[in-house]
Structures are given as structure tokens and as C-alpha cells.
Design a protein around this motif. Sequence first.
Motif, short mmCIF file in Angstrom:
data_model
loop_
_atom_site.label_atom_id
_atom_site.label_comp_id
_atom_site.label_asym_id
_atom_site.label_seq_id
_atom_site.Cartn_x
_atom_site.Cartn_y
_atom_site.Cartn_z
N ILE A 1 12.98 81.57 69.56
CA ILE A 1 13.98 80.84 68.84
C ILE A 1 14.52 81.42 67.29
O ILE A 1 13.76 81.69 66.73
CB ILE A 1 13.64 79.24 68.40
CG1 ILE A 1 12.62 78.91 69.66
CG2 ILE A 1 14.54 78.21 67.95
CD1 ILE A 1 13.69 78.50 70.91
N VAL A 2 15.98 81.71 67.46
CA VAL A 2 16.38 82.24 66.21
C VAL A 2 17.00 80.92 65.46
O VAL A 2 17.80 80.22 65.86
CB VAL A 2 17.47 83.25 66.57
CG1 VAL A 2 17.92 83.95 65.11
CG2 VAL A 2 16.90 84.23 67.56
N MET A 3 16.24 81.03 64.16
CA MET A 3 16.82 79.74 63.12
C MET A 3 17.27 80.56 61.87
O MET A 3 17.14 81.46 61.45
CB MET A 3 15.72 79.02 62.97
CG MET A 3 14.89 78.35 64.11
SD MET A 3 13.44 77.29 63.65
CE MET A 3 14.12 75.94 63.25
N PRO A 4 18.35 79.80 61.21
CA PRO A 4 18.95 80.45 59.73
C PRO A 4 17.57 80.27 58.99
O PRO A 4 16.66 79.59 59.00
CB PRO A 4 19.59 79.20 59.36
CG PRO A 4 20.23 78.50 60.70
CD PRO A 4 18.91 78.48 61.57
N LYS A 5 17.71 81.14 58.06
CA LYS A 5 16.36 81.42 56.96
C LYS A 5 16.30 80.21 56.24
O LYS A 5 14.94 80.08 55.78
CB LYS A 5 16.88 82.55 56.02
CG LYS A 5 16.74 84.11 56.40
CD LYS A 5 17.44 84.89 55.29
CE LYS A 5 17.39 86.26 55.85
NZ LYS A 5 17.91 87.27 54.73
N HIS A 6 17.23 79.25 55.82
CA HIS A 6 16.79 78.28 54.89
C HIS A 6 16.36 76.99 55.80
O HIS A 6 16.81 75.93 55.44
CB HIS A 6 17.99 78.14 54.17
CG HIS A 6 18.30 79.23 53.36
ND1 HIS A 6 17.40 79.79 52.35
CD2 HIS A 6 19.52 80.18 53.22
CE1 HIS A 6 17.89 80.73 51.75
NE2 HIS A 6 19.03 81.09 52.32
N SER A 7 16.24 77.25 57.02
CA SER A 7 15.57 76.07 57.95
C SER A 7 14.60 75.12 57.35
O SER A 7 13.71 75.95 56.79
CB SER A 7 15.34 76.34 59.20
OG SER A 7 16.57 76.94 59.93
N PRO A 8 14.46 73.90 57.48
CA PRO A 8 13.32 73.00 56.93
C PRO A 8 12.09 73.67 57.49
O PRO A 8 12.17 73.90 58.72
CB PRO A 8 13.73 71.58 57.25
CG PRO A 8 15.43 71.60 57.45
CD PRO A 8 15.63 72.96 58.07
N LEU A 9 11.37 73.96 56.51
CA LEU A 9 9.86 74.12 57.17
C LEU A 9 9.15 73.60 58.08
O LEU A 9 8.58 74.03 58.99
CB LEU A 9 9.01 74.71 55.78
CG LEU A 9 7.68 75.20 55.93
CD1 LEU A 9 7.89 76.71 56.55
CD2 LEU A 9 6.80 75.22 54.66
N GLY B 1 17.52 72.78 64.50
CA GLY B 1 17.06 71.32 64.73
C GLY B 1 16.33 71.21 66.00
O GLY B 1 15.40 72.00 66.57
N ASN B 2 16.84 70.08 66.48
CA ASN B 2 16.16 69.53 68.02
C ASN B 2 16.07 70.31 69.06
O ASN B 2 15.25 70.36 69.87
CB ASN B 2 16.71 68.07 68.12
CG ASN B 2 16.63 66.93 67.05
OD1 ASN B 2 15.60 67.21 66.40
ND2 ASN B 2 17.42 65.96 66.99
N VAL C 1 17.00 84.29 60.49
CA VAL C 1 18.13 85.22 60.34
C VAL C 1 19.37 84.44 59.63
O VAL C 1 19.91 83.46 60.14
CB VAL C 1 18.43 86.09 61.70
CG1 VAL C 1 19.69 86.79 61.36
CG2 VAL C 1 17.45 86.81 62.27
N GLY C 2 19.73 85.00 58.71
CA GLY C 2 21.11 84.57 58.45
C GLY C 2 20.89 83.40 57.57
O GLY C 2 19.92 82.66 57.39
N ASP C 3 22.11 82.86 56.88
CA ASP C 3 22.06 81.73 56.14
C ASP C 3 22.70 80.46 56.69
O ASP C 3 22.64 79.42 56.50
CB ASP C 3 23.13 82.11 54.75
CG ASP C 3 22.59 83.01 53.92
OD1 ASP C 3 21.30 82.91 53.73
OD2 ASP C 3 23.50 83.73 53.54
N VAL C 4 23.38 80.58 57.75
CA VAL C 4 23.86 79.43 58.47
C VAL C 4 23.59 79.65 60.09
O VAL C 4 23.16 80.57 60.38
CB VAL C 4 25.19 79.61 58.31
CG1 VAL C 4 25.77 78.91 56.98
CG2 VAL C 4 26.31 80.49 58.69
#
Length: 401
Positions: free
Chosen positions: A96-104, A77-78, A120-123
Amino acid sequence: MHKLYDFMEARERLGTVIEKTKLIYSGIFSDESGNEVYIKPENLQRTGSFKVRGAYNKIAKLSDEEKGKGVIAASAGNHAQGVALAAQKLGIKAVIVMPKHSPLIKVEATKKFGAEVILVGDVYDDAYKYARELQEKEGYTFVHPFDDEDVIEGQGTIALEVLEEVPDADIILVPIGGGGLVSGVACAAKLKNPLIKIIGVEPEGAASALAAVKNNQVVALDEANTIADGTAVKRIGDTTFNYIKKYVDDIVTVSDYELMETFLLLVEKHKLVAENSGILSIAGLKKLNVKNKKIVSILSGGNIDVLTISSMINKGLINRKRIFTFSVDLPDKPGQLVAVSEILAAQNANVVRLEHNQFKNLNRFHDVELQVTVETYGEEHINKIVEVLNEKGYIVKKLNS
């Protein structure tokens, strides 16, 4: 723990990077709470949230060697955008490492500030674990979203700005997620004015700071269930807990329904769009047992997608009794629909949706069920509509009360 000059130096450091988010006096929230209420609109900050303050302060204080190696963060997020912008301003590498399903939209916004984004990852926990592994391997400096002294110091600059505009403020209300914002604001504000009250606001479904205070130690919640996703933190930081114990006077919680109602009022009366986590401190006004006080609510962020905005407005309208859905049974003969429509028109109820279904009512063979959704002025208006319909012989079933 910081000294006042630490926050003053941080403010100087941030001088050319952040927007000056001036306080906004709120007539509507002043009237509703019985206090003199001001909003600190950090949703208008660069990247749409306060997070850039702490991120820039942290990264700017790194040694030349550390800057040369770059920084890394884990965020969905922010914080991601705050770190990316800070690194871009300072001309250093950011991963920046973000979960795979982060909002585009959030992924693209982070890339726009020049950061390398790794999905990377789901959460979040998966992203955090991978970021720490990369930190060890590549020698990056990890920028924690809240549990870091330099990040806390940067967030505390908000308090200096608030007290510069309203030096006699009685209370500052602050959203709590991991605790970085409330820690910095509380520490800086109390150093400036020891008599000021700092009250943290958490969502009912993720009150990890309140749980820590009650247990006198940091605890992990079993779940964090709230529409305020930016503050859906199961466990606050160890560093932030120490600040909260020392400087925060009270913590209150608000429900998701209260957030929806607040969102609607903020959009309608102030033309301000905020994310659910950002409005915690405004929703928290109703939980204070005080009157005639000068109160500043920190609106911490405004990064919210359009579909969520639509949903929040609709639910807020229902919660404030501005949308009323009901059904009545009508005899299956001509003119009945017109009769009901005329009653509603006479009561200035604007029909939004109408469903006339002769197959829906199985109890009474010769009746038709009419479902109606109308715009109203509030609860008194709804009661009057129901009263008039009853007088005309219609039995009203409320469907969204």
C-alpha cells in the motif's frame, strides 16, 4: 455491466469475510424527514468501512499467477485497510502506497493487517503515481479504489442485503466519492427491483459526479474542499460515470454544516460514530422532496479520529442551537454577575463558560463586558433567554448565531 447473478456470486464470495451489518430503524431521522428511515451501518464493517467488500471481491477473483505476484494500491484511507485485510485473508502479498503525511493511526491500522506500507509524496496523486510505477516494475495487480468492475461488483452486495431486509424500500441514499459504491448499489438494486430509486449524495465542495452528469462527461473540479475527506474526489471514474448515468436517478449535495448537525444526531440518538463521508446519505435525507417513503441511508464508514469527533460534536451543537454564546454589558458594580446567573438558572440554561472582563469594553468606560456560553434545548429556548434578559434591561449580542 453486471447481471444479478454476478452480485449474488460476489455475496457468496464475501460470505465468511464481511460482517452482516443489519439495518437500524431511525426514529429521529424518520421524524425529521417525514419518511420511514433505516440506516445501513457499514461503519461497523471490518476495517470500519464498506471498502473491504470491493477489495476482497477483486483480489479473490485474480488468477493463481496474479495472486502469486501480489497486489498494490494507493490510498490514504479506508481503501488501504480494505485491500490489506483482503490480501491477508487470501494469504497474498499487499503493498500500500500512502502519502507521507497520512494519519499515523491509518498507517498503523494498514500495517496491522499485514500489508507493506510505503510512504511517498505529499498528496494522493504522488502516491498513486509511485504505485503505478511499482506495479509495472514488480508485476503486481493494481486494485483501484472505485474505477474497477470487480470492485463495483463487491460494493453492490450491500444492495442485496438491504433489499433482503426491506424488499419494499422506495429509495436508497448512497454517498458518492469516486462512484464505486453508488455504481454497485445502483446496478444491483435496479436489477433486483427496477422501480427503486437510487439517489447519490455528494458534499457541496466536491460534487464531481453532479458536475459530470450536468456536462454529460467526466470533468475534473478545480478543487475538492470539504470536511468529508473520504469523498473529496475531483474526478469520478470513467467506468463509474457510465453506471451513474444508467442507474442513478438523482444526485443531491449537502454542506459541511449539515454534516456536522447529522454527526451530532447520529452520536446522540443512535450511539453510532461515523466519518464525515459516511454520513452524507443521512444528511441528504433533508434534500428529498418526498414523504411517507421507505428510505435506506448507507452509512459507508466510521474511521474518524478522536480530535475530529470532538470538533464535530461542538460544531453540531452550535448548528442545532444547542450551544449559545452571547455577551451583555454590565454596570461595573457588585451583584451584576449574580443577577445574570440567576436569570439563566431560572430559564434552565446550563452555563458552560463565563468570562467577566472589565478591560474589554472600550466604548463605555464604566461598563464591564460579560461573555457567556450556555447549553440550551434549541432555538425556542435561546429566544426565551434573550427575551427575559431584554425584559430585565440587558442588551444581548449573539456571538455564535
